[in-house]
Design an enzyme around this catalytic site. Structure first.
Site, PDB file in Angstrom:
ATOM      1  CB  SER A 107      -0.869  -0.021   1.256  1.00  0.00           C
ATOM      2  OG  SER A 107      -1.410   1.256   1.458  1.00  0.00           O
ATOM      3  CB  CYS A 125      -1.186   9.326   2.413  1.00  0.00           C
ATOM      4  SG  CYS A 125      -0.910   8.877   4.107  1.00  0.00           S
ATOM      5  CD  GLU A 161       4.262   7.530   4.653  1.00  0.00           C
ATOM      6  OE1 GLU A 161       3.572   8.108   3.792  1.00  0.00           O
ATOM      7  OE2 GLU A 161       3.838   6.594   5.347  1.00  0.00           O
TER       8      GLU A 161
END
Ligand code: SF4
Lengths: 86, 904
Positions: free
Chosen positions: B349, B508, B510
């Site tokens: 993910s 989302c 990093e």
């Protein structure tokens, strides 16, 4: 032979429940009966190498390992080079 | 009915309308900007909206069959051959109207389990799944009509479809095979092997207790061992797949039998190159299977336009299966294919495409110049790409998919930033990336705007317009802060300023290391950015700060379960300093044991499930012959420690400090009793709402905790530009950020801080009793790491931003600030400029990230009651956008409750 939509090449699987009839463009239920003349989709259950041993599963007689590897009838076999129509 | 929390507060004269800077209009206000995609996209989007998340066994079947056959092969080659077989045997499906083709599995939203990572769920559920599959003889109309809630999630079994983990649908005919395949991995999966060895860590018992009591949320080693990183498309774009095979063959000749001074893994290079060849060949076969399908369709198609399109698809695939792309369309199809291939290789993910507007720009520029492409055609492809990305599902356990990801897979695209030479990197294609994000507003790809003072003003205003569609993107990330973080963290691995500029957002939120590579097209050289670091989905994820505080207050005992999680500290906690010191000790104990056990899980993963395809894509594996598991990437210090519930914890510490130690209004024992008794309220689970506003008093409550509760709520709160609470945040950050460097990853590098909560603020809040800030049992924590707790930020967005930027954000991989704004507050061009100015102000103060949720809370309430009417309503959750109907109720409640700014 009667075929469900999901066992035909004219069926475009959208999800586990439904798909699109490629000829009409309509949404259809995956397990509804397909119109006459639709083409059978290669699947293990239609393959000469498949031996069903229990509900929805069996063995692939073409596997080269011993014991023969498991197979399941519903698997699409378009890409299986060993598929042999029954 | 018992009074709700909101009513109790109103009786006490405290307004809890969760609005600030004005009053919302009484009527629901829709978003100001609503755009439509191209017709083709609209039609495909209609299919998506009706599509259920679906899984089958093809990939795991062929993978397992091949893997089990090769038990005497070298592990990396064994793995590569299994992957090759699985890719080669995936069934190709092309949907009418598609231009960018290929899917993870043969469904529109297809995915599959990977029992080699974790098989325990299916084996444990064998009986249930099997019985469910067997009894489903006929599909009833009633069962079909069960749907409505949950969007594309198969929340329950129906007809001949079995629900797995409340999310994925699988045909009944596939279930017995899934169980049998899973059983073949018992004792061999990463989960099983990892578990066997992690038990050897002294203090392992504590780890178990930490997981059981949801002090920590998940084990990344076997759930999502890769991801939250930036992919690199360079090698296939520059060399083509045949070129990569050629390189690998030449390198094999150079390294065969040579250790080259490396007595441990020097010899592995031969096997690694061999593995690369196998996997690339598998991916080539996968592409060619699709090409063959396109040819079949072309031959059968009666409609001339559609026939031509099938031919174009086939030509494109036949070319890119072997060669470097020549056109924008070929390059786009290639990066799409590569992206899906990486996601099929492992449970991932947050595999971010990165700065694709810059990666694809050479093809765009040359095609436009040659008249081969129009901007409108490019826009259509970018809209189609959003459909492909939104259709990506990740098959992981219920806890991870629902509790952590909210069903999102975080394929973030970054725009903006600087180029290699330090100039603005914005190009014409990136304007179209933004436009497509508005005209085909779908959750994926989420857009990250790498903000720098050098970016053009009209680009920023366009970004604000996109935000006003309500999609929640782009989020703004501070380029300068990111570069500072990267240089300080990766400096020891050789990063310099030029390379720091190549960064992008992975997952989302990093900050991920990148580098520049020279792409050649028709004799012209372009420097394109791409990822070059290890996954950052790895490390200690996520540790609940409010839970650590609860354990500190109650001598190591979890108050929900009654279990002694940590050894009793036995301290009286007579001073705030003593409490704070103990909090830090428990925190360190948790992080330490989690780091050790996590390292073991990932070590097992890297020994058997190495990333071959992803490794080969990233610099510098092809050059040095080492994959990800042998420090092949350029940057390997990517393991992190993730926190959850920062602001809830900060506010709680502020309340204790103020009420117990400074003002001595209550003693600690009494305070603890009040928390245990949830200030006289029922629990969130009893009320079935996880929003603070909806909580209800117990019928038998005598009001004895009311005064204390009000004092807790009125105690200083973060987000108002007042030093009392903000100073506690500063103390926390100055402890937490450097502390992460005390833990070492399995790659021998220090870890770093990561401050995103994804959706865990909901799930972790649900497992935590009332907190000293006045939050009630089971309700969500404040979201993100710097968002204010709903209703507590009363001094406007600038005050909130002042509070948020009290600490040095470049110490951390990220921080996260979400702000909810009513659509009428930023109306028109003036409103867009206000949004840009607000953002600039925050960035200048040193804030790393801010994103805006432009939505009327009343609409969210209505959507919760009537989900069918709001199938396509999107909201910004934590660091990502998701369909309202596909997120869990806890997070929905929290989103409704967030403070809504009526003016900026
Ligand atoms: S040969 Fe292929 S199609 Fe036939 S049973 Fe074996 S796996 Fe299935």
């Amino acid at each position: 032979m009667k075929l469900e939509y999901r066992d035909t090449r004219e069926f475009i699987p959208v999800d586990v429940d439904k798909g699109i009839d490629r000829l009409t463009g309509e949404f259809v239920q995956a397990d509804a009966e397909a119109p006459k003349g639709y083409t059978q989709l290669p699947k293990c259950k239609f393959c000469a190498n498949y031996v069903e041993e229990a509900s929805f599963k069996g063995i692939c007689g073409a596997s080269t390992q011993e014991p023969k590897f498991m197979a399941y009838g519903d698997m699409t076999a378009i890409t299986c080079e060993m598929f042999e129509a029954k | 009915m018992a009074k709700t929390f909101k009513e109790v507060m109103a009786d006490a004269g405290i307004s809890m309308d969760f609005q600030a800077c004005g009053t919302a209009p009484t009527e629901i206000v829709d978003r100001e900007i609503v755009l439509e995609p191209h017709d083709r996209v609209k039609k495909l989007k209609n299919i998506f909206m009706k599509t259920l998340s679906s899984a089958n066994n093809e990939f795991p079947y062929w993978y397992t069959r091949e893997y089990m056959k090769l038990d005497s092969e070298i592990p990396v080659v064994r793995r590569a051959k299994a992957l090759k077989r699985a890719f080669s045997n995936l069934t190709p499906v092309i949907y009418p109207g598609e231009k960018l083709v290929m899917h993870k599995a043969p469904f529109f939203r297809g995915s599959f389990p990977m029992p080699w990572l974790s098989e325990g769920f299916y084996v444990a559920k064998e009986d249930e799944l099997y019985q469910d599959a067997m009894k489903r003889g006929s599909a009833s109309a009633d069962e079909h009509s069960k749907f409505g809630q949950g969007g594309g999630n198969v929340v329950a079994s129906f007809g001949k479809v079995i629900s797995i983990a409340g999310k994925f649908g699988m045909r009944q005919e596939e279930v017995p095979a899934l169980i049998e395949l899973s059983k073949m991995w018992v004792g061999k999966s990463v989960d099983d092997l990892g578990h066997k060895y992690e038990q050897m860590v002294p203090n392992y018992e504590t780890k178990e207790k930490i997981m059981r009591n949801i002090v920590c949320m998940f084990d990344s080693g076997y759930t999502l061992p890769q991801g939250r990183e930036v992919i690199n498309y360079y090698y296939p774009l520059e060399y083509g797949f045949d070129g990569i095979i050629k390189i690998a063959r030449e390198m094999k000749d150079k390294v065969a039998g040579r250790a080259d001074g490396d007595g441990m893994v020097g010899m592995n290079r031969l096997y690694n190159y061999e593995a690369v060849i196998h996997v690339v060949e598998g991916v080539q076969k996968w592409i060619l299977n699709y090409a063959e399908e396109a040819r079949r369709l072309e031959a059968a198609e009666k409609d001339g336009t559609q026939r031509k399109e099938y031919a174009e698809i086939a030509e494109c695939l036949e070319w890119i299966a072997h060669n470097p792309p020549r056109t924008f369309r070929e390059a786009f199809q290639m990066i799409e294919t590569i992206h899906l291939a990486v996601l099929n290789e492992d449970a991932i993910s947050g595999m971010s495409p990165g700065r694709i507007g810059q990666v694809l720009y050479p093809y765009f520029e040359q095609d436009i110049e040659a008249g081969r492409l129009t901007e409108d055609e490019a826009l259509e492809l970018l809209e189609l790409d959003r459909l492909v990305k939104t259709s990506i599902d990740c098959f992981a356990s219920m806890g991870v998919v629902g509790g952590v990801l909210s069903g999102n897979t975080f394929n973030t695209v970054s725009v903006g930033g600087l180029d290699k030479d330090g100039k603005s990197a914005v190009n014409r294609l990136e304007y179209l990336v933004l436009k497509a994000a508005a005209s085909n507003a779908m959750p994926q790809s989420t857009i990250a705007l790498l903000y720098d003072e050098k970016l053009p003003e009209d680009f920023l205003v366009l970004a604000a317009e996109v935000i006003k569609t309500g999609a929640g993107y782009p989020a703004f990330m501070n380029n300068q802060i990111a570069q500072d973080f990267l240089l300080s963290h990766y400096g020891p691995e050789g990063m310099h300023i030029e390379e720091a500029r190549a960064w992008a957002i992975g997952g989302c939120l990093e900050t991920s290391a990148g580098c520049w590579k020279p792409l050649h097209l028709n004799g012209k050289e372009y420097w394109i950015p791409g990822g070059c670091g290890q996954p950052t989905s790895v490390g200690v994820h996520f540790v609940s700060m409010p839970k650590i505080l609860e354990l500190t207050l109650y001598n190591g005992i979890d108050q929900r379960s009654g279990e002694q999680v940590f050894q009793p500290h036995g301290k009286r906690l007579d001073t705030y300093e003593e409490l704070w010191e103990q909090f830090k000790l428990y925190w360190q104990e948790a992080v330490d044991v989690l780091a050790l056990t996590n390292n073991i899980q990932h070590d097992v993963w890297r020994k058997n499930n190495m990333a071959v395809f992803n490794s080969m894509l990233k610099p510098d594996c092809l050059e040095n012959g080492h994959l990800i598991n042998e420090l092949g990437y350029r940057y390997n210090a990517t393991y992190n420690v993730e926190s959850t519930g920062t602001v809830t914890c900060v506010n709680s510490l502020a309340a204790i400090r103020k009420l117990v130690f400074d003002d001595k209004k209550v003693d600690l024992e009494t305070f603890k009793k009040a928390l245990k008794e949830n200030f006289g309220f029922r629990t969130a689970h009893e009320v079935n709402s996880f929003s603070i506003a909806d909580q209800q008093k117990r019928d038998d409550d005598d009001g004895k905790w009311d005064e204390l509760h009000f004092q807790c709520l009125q105690a200083p709160k973060y987000g108002n530009d007042e030093a009392y609470a903000d100073q506690i945040l500063l103390e926390w950050e100055n402890f937490f950020c450097p502390d992460c460097y005390n833990y070492e990853s399995l790659y021998g590098h220090p870890m770093y801080p990561c401050q995103i909560s994804v959706s865990t603020h909901g799930a972790m809040g649900s497992a935590t009793i009332a907190s000293p800030d006045g939050r009630l049992a089971g309700t969500t924590f404040a979201d993100a790491s710097l968002s204010a707790y709903p209703g507590t930020d009363r001094n406007g967005p600038f005050a909130l931003m002042n509070s948020a930027s009290i600490w040095d954000h470049s110490m951390s991989q990220n921080s996260q600030l979400n702000i909810k704004i009513h659509p009428s507050a930023i109306k028109g061009v003036e409103g867009s400029r206000k949004l840009v100015d607000l953002t600039k102000a925050y960035m200048r103060k040193g804030g790393f990230h801010v994103q805006y949720n432009v939505v009327d809370s009343k609409m969210l309430r209505k959507a919760q009651d009537n989900p069918d009417e709001y199938r396509d309503l999107m909201v910004r959750v934590a660091g990502f956008t998701q369909y309202w109907v596909e997120i869990g109720k806890a997070v929905q409640d929290e989103l409704i409750a967030r403070t809504e700014y009526e003016g900026v």
